[in-house]
Motif scaffolding. Structure first.
Motif, PDB file in Angstrom:
ATOM      1  N   TYR B  74       0.683  -0.882   0.186  1.00  0.00           N
ATOM      2  CA  TYR B  74      -0.172   0.104   0.150  1.00  0.00           C
ATOM      3  C   TYR B  74       0.772   1.233   0.013  1.00  0.00           C
ATOM      4  CZ  TYR B  74      -4.877  -2.387  -0.206  1.00  0.00           C
ATOM      5  OH  TYR B  74      -6.048  -1.946  -0.486  1.00  0.00           O
ATOM      6  N   ALA B  75       2.001   1.199   0.732  1.00  0.00           N
ATOM      7  CA  ALA B  75       3.140   2.117   0.458  1.00  0.00           C
ATOM      8  C   ALA B  75       3.295   2.595  -0.837  1.00  0.00           C
ATOM      9  CB  ALA B  75       4.126   1.954   1.213  1.00  0.00           C
ATOM     10  N   TRP B  76       3.589   1.472  -1.656  1.00  0.00           N
ATOM     11  CA  TRP B  76       3.874   1.558  -3.308  1.00  0.00           C
ATOM     12  C   TRP B  76       2.581   2.565  -3.712  1.00  0.00           C
ATOM     13  CZ3 TRP B  76       8.947   0.572  -5.557  1.00  0.00           C
ATOM     14  CH2 TRP B  76       8.295   0.993  -7.240  1.00  0.00           C
ATOM     15  N   ALA B  77       1.579   1.724  -3.438  1.00  0.00           N
ATOM     16  CA  ALA B  77      -0.024   1.967  -4.387  1.00  0.00           C
ATOM     17  C   ALA B  77      -0.575   3.315  -4.634  1.00  0.00           C
ATOM     18  CB  ALA B  77      -0.489   1.066  -3.776  1.00  0.00           C
ATOM     19  N   LEU B  78       0.521   3.650  -2.918  1.00  0.00           N
ATOM     20  CA  LEU B  78      -0.115   5.510  -2.133  1.00  0.00           C
ATOM     21  C   LEU B  78       0.351   6.298  -3.154  1.00  0.00           C
ATOM     22  CD1 LEU B  78      -1.350   5.047   0.928  1.00  0.00           C
ATOM     23  CD2 LEU B  78      -3.062   4.680  -1.114  1.00  0.00           C
ATOM     24  N   LEU B  79       1.763   6.050  -2.730  1.00  0.00           N
ATOM     25  CA  LEU B  79       2.765   7.363  -3.551  1.00  0.00           C
ATOM     26  C   LEU B  79       2.953   6.722  -5.167  1.00  0.00           C
ATOM     27  CD1 LEU B  79       5.267   7.141  -0.562  1.00  0.00           C
ATOM     28  CD2 LEU B  79       3.860   8.390  -0.825  1.00  0.00           C
ATOM     29  N   ALA B  80       2.378   6.154  -5.875  1.00  0.00           N
ATOM     30  CA  ALA B  80       2.845   6.259  -6.989  1.00  0.00           C
ATOM     31  C   ALA B  80       1.270   5.410  -8.013  1.00  0.00           C
ATOM     32  CB  ALA B  80       3.787   5.077  -7.200  1.00  0.00           C
ATOM     33  N   SER B  81       0.915   6.216  -7.890  1.00  0.00           N
ATOM     34  CA  SER B  81      -0.557   5.957  -9.126  1.00  0.00           C
ATOM     35  C   SER B  81      -1.658   6.748  -8.946  1.00  0.00           C
ATOM     36  CB  SER B  81      -1.478   4.864  -7.760  1.00  0.00           C
ATOM     37  OG  SER B  81      -2.048   5.445  -7.017  1.00  0.00           O
ATOM     38  N   PRO B  82      -2.401   6.921  -9.520  1.00  0.00           N
ATOM     39  CA  PRO B  82      -3.601   8.765 -10.006  1.00  0.00           C
ATOM     40  C   PRO B  82      -4.196   8.405  -8.881  1.00  0.00           C
ATOM     41  CG  PRO B  82      -3.360   6.911 -11.845  1.00  0.00           C
ATOM     42  CD  PRO B  82      -2.763   6.273 -10.809  1.00  0.00           C
ATOM     43  N   HIS B  83      -4.456   7.401  -7.312  1.00  0.00           N
ATOM     44  CA  HIS B  83      -5.388   7.535  -6.898  1.00  0.00           C
ATOM     45  C   HIS B  83      -4.902   9.260  -5.450  1.00  0.00           C
ATOM     46  CE1 HIS B  83      -7.796   6.032  -3.531  1.00  0.00           C
ATOM     47  NE2 HIS B  83      -6.802   5.652  -2.463  1.00  0.00           N
ATOM     48  N   PHE B  84      -3.729   9.185  -5.626  1.00  0.00           N
ATOM     49  CA  PHE B  84      -3.269  10.337  -4.809  1.00  0.00           C
ATOM     50  C   PHE B  84      -2.415  11.546  -6.100  1.00  0.00           C
ATOM     51  CE2 PHE B  84      -3.487   8.525  -0.435  1.00  0.00           C
ATOM     52  CZ  PHE B  84      -4.771   9.241   0.073  1.00  0.00           C
ATOM     53  N   GLY B  85      -2.588  11.134  -6.928  1.00  0.00           N
ATOM     54  CA  GLY B  85      -2.258  11.752  -8.104  1.00  0.00           C
ATOM     55  C   GLY B  85      -0.587  11.581  -7.665  1.00  0.00           C
ATOM     56  N   LEU B  86      -0.026  10.952  -6.710  1.00  0.00           N
ATOM     57  CA  LEU B  86       1.737  10.872  -7.066  1.00  0.00           C
ATOM     58  C   LEU B  86       2.324   9.869  -7.779  1.00  0.00           C
ATOM     59  CD1 LEU B  86       1.094  10.898  -2.729  1.00  0.00           C
ATOM     60  CD2 LEU B  86       1.962  12.921  -4.280  1.00  0.00           C
ATOM     61  N   HIS B  87       4.066  10.662  -7.998  1.00  0.00           N
ATOM     62  CA  HIS B  87       4.491   9.404  -8.411  1.00  0.00           C
ATOM     63  C   HIS B  87       5.945   9.078  -8.464  1.00  0.00           C
ATOM     64  CE1 HIS B  87       1.049   8.460 -11.170  1.00  0.00           C
ATOM     65  NE2 HIS B  87       0.610   9.633 -11.405  1.00  0.00           N
ATOM     66  N   TRP B  88       6.170   9.287  -7.283  1.00  0.00           N
ATOM     67  CA  TRP B  88       7.109   9.098  -6.703  1.00  0.00           C
ATOM     68  C   TRP B  88       8.694   8.057  -7.366  1.00  0.00           C
ATOM     69  CZ3 TRP B  88       7.512  10.291  -1.044  1.00  0.00           C
ATOM     70  CH2 TRP B  88       6.305  11.646  -0.261  1.00  0.00           C
ATOM     71  N   SER B  89       9.752   8.338  -6.947  1.00  0.00           N
ATOM     72  CA  SER B  89      10.841   7.402  -7.400  1.00  0.00           C
ATOM     73  C   SER B  89      10.551   5.892  -6.512  1.00  0.00           C
ATOM     74  CB  SER B  89      11.629   7.877  -7.989  1.00  0.00           C
ATOM     75  OG  SER B  89      13.092   6.988  -7.397  1.00  0.00           O
TER      76      SER B  89
END
Lengths: 253, 353
Positions: B74-89
């Motif tokens: 979920y850490a990956w899913a939340l930080l790298a998906s359109p769900h929050f619009g985040l796409h971290w490295s």
């Protein structure tokens, strides 16, 4: 007069209504072999467990090397320099004899997780030193030829020796032996006696719980007698042996 | 440690390296689905070795290990998906995921320090379920996890501009997404194997083993059992977190359903079945328990057709039946696991008399 290494002041412990220890006060001097004897159920092991932090006393306390011993956790007692063996041997059965002693070095060494992961120079050097010291201790108790055997496969006498080596690995100031001669034959007892004499000569104070009165009287500098959780007498063996209360405690009135 | 880089062992390592490099392409000929299964086998090797630190080394029975995997995923899913619009490295997310899982490990570990065996198992089991139920219900009043629907369109792993999903031509040869993930997973698995090996024969590893053998004796020689148990939980959890992150990126989708109790049980079964505390055994357990059910899934139908001329039992239900039977048989006849640690025999060292 030599300085007191350990001072027990009015140590008390009860389990429910049973008073296992009633205000026991005694003092162990630096460099002596101190015997603690008494009939079964007199509170000897309870005293040990209070001293080494397995039990928390209900009253009184200990002073060790001039400072109060707040041993509410056994590892703190070991840290301060009190090592012990157990009446019913407690070794790490599925580890080799050498590894058992190496575990004893834990408290005097400091390599952490990252040291282990990256295997840096300091960790490697420390690991080699741990191994060397452990081998030396196995040699000291004369079981170095069993170094690679699993502890559970050692003979009874060798297990007792291994437990002493593991305790010595923590560099104790005070070594507490809980009935080390229990179940040993005459030869083994004589060898054990030699070992304890050697340990004292090398500068470690020894507290000895023992049933074998002959061993205690021959080996100890001073002896304390417990009966029903209370201290009966604390003196040199020659005096203790002749004390009427001690004879009564052992033979019945 | 002995000098292990003899010509013979070097040749062996080279051979294994070539085999590992060729494997996804050989398996790929049977279809990309099999490469995916292979990837999961390696992912489970990673997870099982993480759990091995807790269960195998320190002897703490943990039935909620999947919770840490879930935290990482979920850490990956939340930080790298359109769900929050985040796409971290990946370099930001993986450490964050591992740290979150690590903290979760300490949170689980601290109240259970005085528990052992069965009691510890029940508490950890409860913890695993709590995490799953949280993930299921954290969609109101604020939508954090998107509830049972899960999170979709998760970014794949990418290094710079190099994405690990989809086909990439390498030397004119198309390499598929799963095949690229395979190499990432193998690299991670080798890393965790090295860490496991080094920990096992270190001061920390010995202290864990001592706690497992006799906690009171361990305390009596001055081992701080509290900190070391927490360390085991934290380390195991961190590996779970990393595996979870890779899982989320590989699948592109996570939902609480992937983190049920049966997953924890499976990973524990891999450790126990393979040989608790013995690293090659744990690897074998993980590979077998991932490949075997899949092989049964594909094999059971045709075999029935061959024997009876028609399909009598649904392969899906028979799969678990055969699988369960296999577990019972292994535990009956090889209770120490398929590949347990060999009893260390006394070696006649030259120096000892």
């Amino acid at each position: 007069m030599t300085q007191a290494l350990l001072e027990a002041k009015a140590v008390a412990k009860h389990f429910g209504g049973v008073k296992a220890l009633r205000d026991v006060s005694l003092s162990i001097r630096e460099g002596e072999v101190y015997g603690l004897i008494g009939p079964n159920g007199a509170g000897k092991t309870t005293f040990f467990n209070c001293l080494t932090g397995l039990y928390i006393p209900d009253g009184g306390g200990f002073t060790f090397a001039g400072q109060p011993l707040r041993a509410d956790a056994p590892q703190q007692a070991a840290q301060r320099g009190i090592a012990r063996t157990f009446q019913n041997i407690r070794l790490f059965g599925n580890m080799t004899a050498l590894e058992n002693v190496m575990v004893g070095r834990h408290v005097r060494t400091k390599a952490g997780v990252f040291g282990a992961m990256f295997q840096n120079k300091a960790t490697k050097a420390e690991e080699a030193a741990i191994r060397q010291r452990a081998m030396d201790l196995l040699h000291y108790v004369q079981i170095e030829d069993r170094a690679d055997d699993l502890a559970k496969n050692l003979s009874y006498g060798d297990q007792r020796r291994l437990e002493i080596a593991r305790a010595l690995a923590t560099e104790p100031k005070l070594l507490c032996l809980d009935e080390p001669a229990a179940g040993m034959n005459g030869t083994e007892t004589a060898e054990l006696r030699e070992l304890i004499v050697g340990i004292r000569k090398d500068g470690t104070t020894v507290l000895l719980i023992e049933h074998d009165v002959k061993l205690v009287m021959g080996l100890c500098d001073r002896v304390a007698v417990l009966d029903y959780g209370a201290l009966v007498i604390e003196d040199v063996p020659a005096v203790v042996q002749k004390d009427q209360r001690v004879i009564e405690a052992y033979l019945g009135a | 440690m002995k000098n292990w880089l003899t010509p013979k062992s070097t040749a062996g390592i080279m051979l294994i390296a070539v085999a590992l490099a060729a494997l996804p392409f050989v398996v790929g000929m049977a279809g990309q689905a099999w490469v995916r299964i292979l990837n999961f086998a390696i992912l489970y090797v990673f997870l099982a070795l993480g759990l091995n630190i807790v269960v195998g080394f320190a002897g703490l029975l943990d039935l909620g290990y999947i919770a840490f995997y879930a935290v990482g995923a979920y850490a990956w899913a939340l930080l790298a998906s359109p769900h929050f619009g985040l796409h971290w490295s990946i370099w930001a997310i993986l450490p964050i995921g591992a740290s979150c899982a690590c903290i979760a490990g300490i949170v689980l570990g601290s109240p259970t320090l005085k528990l052992r065996g069965d009691y510890l198992a029940i508490v950890t089991l409860g913890f695993g379920e709590i995490v799953r139920i949280f993930l299921n219900n954290l969609n109101a009043p604020f939508n954090i996890t998107n509830g049972p629907q899960g999170i979709t369109l998760i970014d794949p792993v990418s290094f710079g501009g190099f994405k690990l999903s989809g086909f990439t031509p390498i030397f004119g040869f198309p390499v598929s997404g799963p095949q690229k993930y395979y190499f990432l997973l193998v690299a991670l698995a080798i890393l965790v194997i090295i860490i496991n090996l080094r920990l096992q024969h270190s001061r920390i590893g010995r202290a864990w083993q001592a706690i497992r053998e006799d906690e009171i004796a361990a305390k009596a020689v001055g081992i701080d059992t509290r900190n070391l148990k927490l360390l085991a939980f934290a380390m195991g959890a961190s590996f779970g977190g990393i595996a979870g992150g890779i899982f989320a990126a590989m699948q592109g989708f996570v939902s609480p359903e992937s983190f049920s109790l049966i997953e924890s049980v499976m990973i524990l079964a891999m450790v126990v079945l393979g040989g608790m505390g013995h690293i090659p055994g744990v690897i074998l357990g993980a590979v077998l328990l991932t490949i075997l059910p899949e092989a049964l899934r594909y094999g059971v139908g045709p075999i029935q057709k061959l024997l009876f001329g028609k399909q009598l039992v649904d392969p899906e239900s028979l799969r678990m039946l055969v699988f369960g039977l296999a577990l019972v048989l292994v535990m009956r006849f090889k209770p120490a696991g398929l590949w347990p640690a060999p009893e260390r025999k006394r070696e006649l060292a030259e120096g000892a008399k």
